[in-house]
Design a protein around this motif. Structure first.
Motif: not given
Ligand code: ZN
Length: 423
Positions: A112-116, A212-214, A273-275, A340-342
């Motif tokens: 649910a959270h990755i930067h590709l 949308v990511k903020t 996210e993170h939190g 993972t926020d990879s």
């Molecule tokens: Zn991230």
């Protein structure tokens, strides 16, 4: 301080090279021997890519917790046609078999959270078991291109929900990502006014972003930043949420402080996210609203191992706090999603996040749900990802043992199948 009143970008995906970039990526994939999208089929056709029978393994359905030994999963054209005990499933002739004897069979995992940013990262993620994913944003819409790559060559990338570019005060080089961002370059204080916030969201929607990511707080991963410092107010976040909703999209929000988490959740974000410092007041609000929590424990565990002493100390301090927040959220009934926020080259296996969810206190089955049925619902993929019942995508991971005893096995699947293609 206003943005110039130029026309908002048209709401079309096929703009300014996005598809050119996608085609380039997909062309690369085709040259590597992909090519699964084929023309209309004959009534009775030979087996082709996307057809596979996975047989003999122990099937786990994350939705029910049911375990079926000597199970068969029939995948045709990339979609599950039947699954269950061998006696209950008609196995078609002439379809390639994947022998799963001695293995556990689970649906492909949802990240649910990755930067590709590249095709190589996308391939790495899918080979580590993430057959579906949600982007946490990229600097130049690379995730939109990766999503198109996944559509044309599914074995090359996770099925992706793209976020486009980050809605953040300082766009940096991202200002060059689209001509419609150019007026923002003149703003002294960056992207903070209602007009500027709307503009960045609208450019994202025009470029085909699915979400949308903020952010509400600064970053934990940069030693000079204070992750508890707030960068956007409730009103600014509400502006971002409203602009996204006009395009039918939800917002994921990078957050650390309790005050920031509360502002983000009450502004109407879809997932936090993170939190790390999310408090009970905000968790209750999240349960009431159905807001998801994506804690990215993997990223925090990684920070604890940083060579930078400030970051390492931060990671060691934050990780146990975040684990307690995860367990408190779960016990209250806040939905959790694994991510993972990879980013930046090395992709962490999504199974590692499941292991950390379990370490935080979730049962193994509930931890597995954060990367299957739970995350699938967050991504709008219920009925597609997270299970292997009829009609779901033919995405499968095979494990060498029982993940209900050891969720850590999800870190290294022995086989991954994406849309019926064994990788
Ligand atoms: Zn991230």
């Amino acid at each position: 301080m206003c943005v110039e009143p130029t026309e908002p970008p048209p709401n079309r995906l096929t703009r300014r090279g996005v598809l050119a970039a996608s085609a380039a990526l997909a062309g690369t994939a085709a040259a590597l021997g992909a090519g699964t999208s084929q023309a209309a089929a004959a009534p009775r056709r030979a087996a082709r890519a996307g057809d596979l029978v996975v047989e003999g393994g122990t099937l786990l359905d994350p939705a029910t917790g049911d375990v079926t030994e000597d199970a068969v999963v029939v995948i045709r054209d990339g979609v599950v046609r039947a699954s269950g005990a061998r006696a209950a499933v008609a196995v078609p002739d002439g379809v390639p078999r994947l022998d799963a004897h001695g293995r556990w069979v689970l649906p492909g995992l949802v990240e649910a959270h990755i930067h590709l940013n590249t095709a190589a990262e996308a391939r790495d993620a899918v080979r580590k078991g993430a057959t579906s994913a949600r982007s946490g944003s990229t600097n130049f819409f690379q995730d939109v291109a990766v999503r198109e790559l996944a559509r044309q060559a599914p074995e090359q990338a996770p099925r992706l929900k793209a976020a486009g570019i980050f809605v953040t005060p300082d766009l940096g080089d991202t200002i060059l990502a689209d001509p419609d961002l150019a007026p923002l370059a003149r703003l002294k204080n960056g992207v903070r006014s209602a007009d500027a916030l709307r503009r960045v969201v609208e450019v994202n929607l025009a470029r085909g972003a699915d979400v949308v990511k903020t952010r509400v707080n600064e970053r934990a991963g940069l030693p000079e930043q204070d992750p508890l410092a707030q960068v956007y107010s409730y009103e600014q976040l509400a502006e971002v949420v409203a602009a996204a909703r006009r395009g039918g999209k939800g917002v994921l929000c990078h957050s650390y402080s309790e005050a920031g988490c509360h502002d983000a959740v009450t502004a109407g974000i879809r997932s936090l996210e993170h939190g790390v410092f999310v408090g009970e007041r905000t968790l209750h609000e999240m349960r009431r609203r159905g807001t998801y929590f994506t804690p990215t424990l993997t990223a925090m565990a990684g920070l604890a191992k940083s060579s930078d002493p400030v970051l390492a100390e931060r990671g060691r301090t934050y990780l146990p706090i975040l684990k307690r927040a995860v367990l408190a959220a779960h016990e209250l009934g806040v939905p959790l999603a694994a991510g993972t926020d990879s980013s930046g080259g090395s992709v962490s296996p999504i199974g590692g996040e499941v292991e950390l969810m379990h370490a935080a206190g979730l049962s193994a089955l509930d931890a597995i749900r954060t990367a299957t049925t739970g995350a699938a619902r967050l991504l709008g993929l219920t009925g597609t990802a997270g299970r292997l019942t009829r009609g779901h995508a033919g995405d499968v991971v095979l494990l060498t043992g029982d993940p209900l005893k050891d969720p850590g096995l999800l870190k290294s699947p022995s086989h991954v199948v994406r849309s019926g293609i064994a990788l």
